[in-house]
Design an enzyme around this catalytic site. Structure first.
Site: not given
Length: 370
Positions: A87, A151, A243, A253, A264
């Site tokens: 990513q 991430h 979210e 949060y 997963y």
């Protein structure tokens, strides 16, 4: 800072004709949009649109482009080397001032043994060939380095308080989101020069924690301020449970202690309502939409949508309209045309722009149809 669409003609971009590149997108509630192709990019990741009519677009593999108001597409040189893989790569870009001659840019950087996201500030200036280059590069922020390739988050926004907000993901490690000694799984708030504001909330949790605004996040790929000053972010859940969050200073949060999705592996995670001390999302999605890109609309072309959110969907292959009423939010409609949506922005005249994901990702302008 948005783009003036009247100045981005399909002819200037070398497209065959406006009519040949326009198509209809029907929403799930019957709203009809006209989509017009403006340009294509290789794995586009982010964009910013300026009041001048110029746009900047990043490509994940490390290229930064200016799309000028006359339709000219120019690669900007002297972009730092990026770690491209998983990513990771070149990330977000925003203008640092109204003159649009300075930018903030995020990307993944190689450390001695592992990689992490960084944010730089740089000046846009003309190079010797008459093109554009980055100059006067200064280091603003650095994410803790880790070995995993996901991430990073590293989305950027400047708030009405004139502070820089940076999303920092948990790097697929979960527990750091609740660890005040690392800057993973946090929303970061800095002065525009990279120094730490003295009104940040976590002043007694160590030097690094002084940069935190909120904690307990997973992978925030959308951040936007509404016209009323409220800050919204969204984040990808684990196995479902994406979210949309209204951000409140000094709030936790809950990730990875609570989530509306599951691991997963299939192992359940307690829902937010089991732990009221954590801030629950204003909206969540099961099954996952895989959100990427966020804008809170404020324009004339879709006046009934003012104050609502628009989220790009990767797995859902959709643009998702979320109705926002004060502090409550719920999905209103989806627009689908068979493409993963990586990024969303608003134009100066109220159009909505989206970047498709992938090797031939199109920049599309969306307007009312009829």
């Amino acid at each position: 800072m948005k783009i003036r669409t009247a100045l981005l003609s399909s002819i200037a971009l070398g497209l065959t004709s406006l009519s040949a590149q326009a198509f209809e997108i029907a929403g799930t509630n019957g709203t009809s949009l006209e989509a017009t192709e403006i340009a294509t990019f290789n794995e586009p990741w982010a964009m910013v649109m300026g009041e001048s009519g110029n746009a900047l677009i990043t490509e994940k593999s490390g290229q930064l482009f200016q799309l000028s108001k006359d339709g000219t597409k120019t690669e900007i040189t002297n972009v730092p080397d990026v770690v491209y893989g998983g990513q990771g790569g070149l990330g977000d870009v925003i203008f640092a001032n109204d003159a649009e001659d300075e930018i903030y840019l995020s990307y993944v950087e190689q450390g001695a043994e592992s990689a992490g996201a960084v944010v730089i500030k740089a000046k846009l200036q003309t190079n010797g060939d008459g093109g554009l280059q980055l100059a006067n590069i200064s280091h603003i922020w650095e994410q803790d380095k880790q070995g995993r390739q996901g991430h990073y988050s590293h989305k950027l926004a400047i708030g009405p308080d004139n502070k820089l907000y940076i999303t920092s993901g948990d790097r697929q490690m979960q527990k750091p989101a609740q660890d005040m000694s690392v800057n993973l799984g946090k929303l970061i708030r800095l002065n525009l020069d990279g120094s730490v504001p003295d009104d940040n909330p976590y002043q007694n949790d160590g030097e690094l924690a002084k940069t935190f605004w909120t904690v307990g996040h997973r992978n925030m790929l959308g951040i936007a301020f509404a016209s009323d000053g409220k800050l919204w972010t969204h984040e990808m859940g684990p196995r479902h449970g994406d979210e949309l969050n209204l951000i409140e200073k000094a709030t936790n949060y809950g990730w990875p202690v609570v989530s509306n999705g599951d691991n997963y592996s299939g192992v359940p995670i307690p829902d937010h309502d089991t732990e009221p001390k954590f801030n629950a999302p204003e909206a969540s999605w099961v099954p996952s939409i895989a959100p990427s890109g966020l804008v809170i609309y404020n324009g004339d072309q879709f006046a009934d949508w003012n104050g609502d959110a628009f989220i790009g969907g990767l797995a859902s292959q959709a643009l998702i309209h979320v109705d926002i009423d004060g502090t409550s939010a719920s999905e209103n409609e989806r627009f689908e045309w068979g493409s993963r949506v990586r990024e969303v922005e608003q134009g100066n005249d109220g159009e909505i722009y989206v970047l498709e994901d992938g090797p031939e990702g199109r920049l599309l302008k969306l307007e009312p149809n009829g």
